[in-house]
Design an enzyme around this catalytic site. Structure first.
Site, short mmCIF file in Angstrom:
data_model
loop_
_atom_site.label_atom_id
_atom_site.label_comp_id
_atom_site.label_asym_id
_atom_site.label_seq_id
_atom_site.Cartn_x
_atom_site.Cartn_y
_atom_site.Cartn_z
N ASP A 1 4.22 3.34 6.57
CA ASP A 1 3.45 3.06 7.90
C ASP A 1 4.28 2.21 8.71
OD1 ASP A 1 3.55 0.36 6.26
OD2 ASP A 1 2.19 -0.32 7.99
N LYS B 1 0.65 -1.25 -0.01
CA LYS B 1 -0.06 -0.05 0.23
C LYS B 1 0.81 1.40 0.01
CE LYS B 1 -2.77 -2.39 3.27
NZ LYS B 1 -3.30 -2.36 4.54
N ASP C 1 14.20 -1.27 0.86
CA ASP C 1 15.17 -1.48 2.03
C ASP C 1 15.93 -2.69 1.89
OD1 ASP C 1 16.25 -1.98 4.52
OD2 ASP C 1 14.40 -2.41 5.31
N ASP D 1 7.42 3.01 -2.36
CA ASP D 1 7.41 3.92 -1.46
C ASP D 1 9.19 3.89 -1.02
OD1 ASP D 1 7.25 1.67 -0.49
OD2 ASP D 1 6.05 2.33 1.40
P1 IMP Z 1 12.31 -4.73 1.34
O1 IMP Z 1 11.81 -5.98 0.91
O2 IMP Z 1 13.25 -4.93 2.64
O3 IMP Z 1 13.12 -3.77 0.44
O4 IMP Z 1 11.27 -3.85 1.98
C1 IMP Z 1 10.27 -3.09 0.98
C2 IMP Z 1 8.96 -2.79 1.63
O5 IMP Z 1 9.04 -2.79 3.17
C3 IMP Z 1 8.83 -1.43 1.40
O6 IMP Z 1 8.11 -1.57 -0.01
C4 IMP Z 1 7.80 -0.83 2.32
O7 IMP Z 1 6.65 -1.07 2.10
C5 IMP Z 1 8.38 -1.51 3.63
N1 IMP Z 1 9.58 -0.85 4.24
C6 IMP Z 1 10.86 -0.77 4.42
N2 IMP Z 1 11.46 0.20 4.93
C7 IMP Z 1 10.57 0.89 5.59
C8 IMP Z 1 10.48 1.86 6.50
O8 IMP Z 1 11.34 2.54 6.74
N3 IMP Z 1 9.09 2.52 6.87
C9 IMP Z 1 7.99 1.74 6.33
N4 IMP Z 1 8.01 0.57 5.58
C10 IMP Z 1 9.15 0.29 5.11
MG MG Z 2 6.31 -0.62 -0.44
#
Ligand code: IMP
Ligand code: MG
Length: 172
Positions: free
Chosen positions: A156, A40, A100, A97
């Site tokens: 969020d 979202k 990470d 958004d």
């Molecule tokens: P990844 O798979 O670790 O790259 O995380 C991706 C998803 O986790 C992003 O699209 C966000 O929805 C959520 N996310 C990662 N870091 C944050 C943060 O600092 N705040 C909020 N949501 C996060």
């Molecule tokens: Mg996301």
């Protein structure tokens, strides 16, 4: 009560979104662009971005969830809403958004590639670099942060704070 440390003010966000929209509008002139928002978290960024593009676009969303209720990716990715538009032989721009670890986006790009688009690029509001596990090319990045958990402007923490108009570092 957690602490909220300002990261991006309304004015910073407006300028960044306008700048990235100009780049996208110029790069995708005379092409058939489909923006795919990742639900979202991207919904506010995407809605501001599309209104600043000067080229025709189509919009779709995919829902993915990986986080559960914590602040680190579980690595277990689930699709919560499937793609609806046919992206075969189309130019696709995924709108995120925040990236990470990169696990979600790596998984999502594989999923989208199975529909045989002509090109796939990525636009993200935030690039959080410290915990990156997967090497990824992020074509359009508005702002780079090293670390921390960010909320607001769509992002969020356990479904809270998405409605804050600016981006904050949440200190629990
Ligand atoms: P990844 O798979 O670790 O790259 O995380 C991706 C998803 O986790 C992003 O699209 C966000 O929805 C959520 N996310 C990662 N870091 C944050 C943060 O600092 N705040 C909020 N949501 C996060
Ligand atoms: Mg996301």
């Amino acid at each position: 009560m957690p602490d909220f440390i300002p990261v991006l003010k309304k004015d910073d966000i407006d300028k960044m979104v306008a700048a990235v929209a100009r780049r996208i509008s110029s790069d995708y002139q005379d092409r058939e662009l489909i923006l795919i928002g990742v639900l979202k978290g991207s919904f506010i960024f995407l809605s501001d971005l599309i209104r600043k593009l000067s080229i025709p676009v189509k919009v779709d969303f995919v829902g993915v969830s990986s986080y559960g209720s914590g602040t680190a990716s579980s690595g277990k990715i689930q699709i919560t809403k499937k793609l609806e538009i046919d992206i075969k032989k189309k130019d696709v721009l995924v709108v995120e958004d925040i990236v990470d670890s990169g696990l979600t986006l790596t998984w999502l790009i594989d999923y989208l590639m199975s529909f045989k688009p002509k090109t796939i690029k990525v636009c993200t509001l935030l690039d959080k670099i410290e915990r990156r596990e997967k090497k990824l090319i992020l074509d359009y990045v508005c702002h780079v942060v090293n670390e921390g958990f960010l909320v607001g402007y769509g992002l969020d923490y356990s479904e809270d704070y998405r409605n804050l108009p600016e981006v904050y570092h949440l200190k629990l």
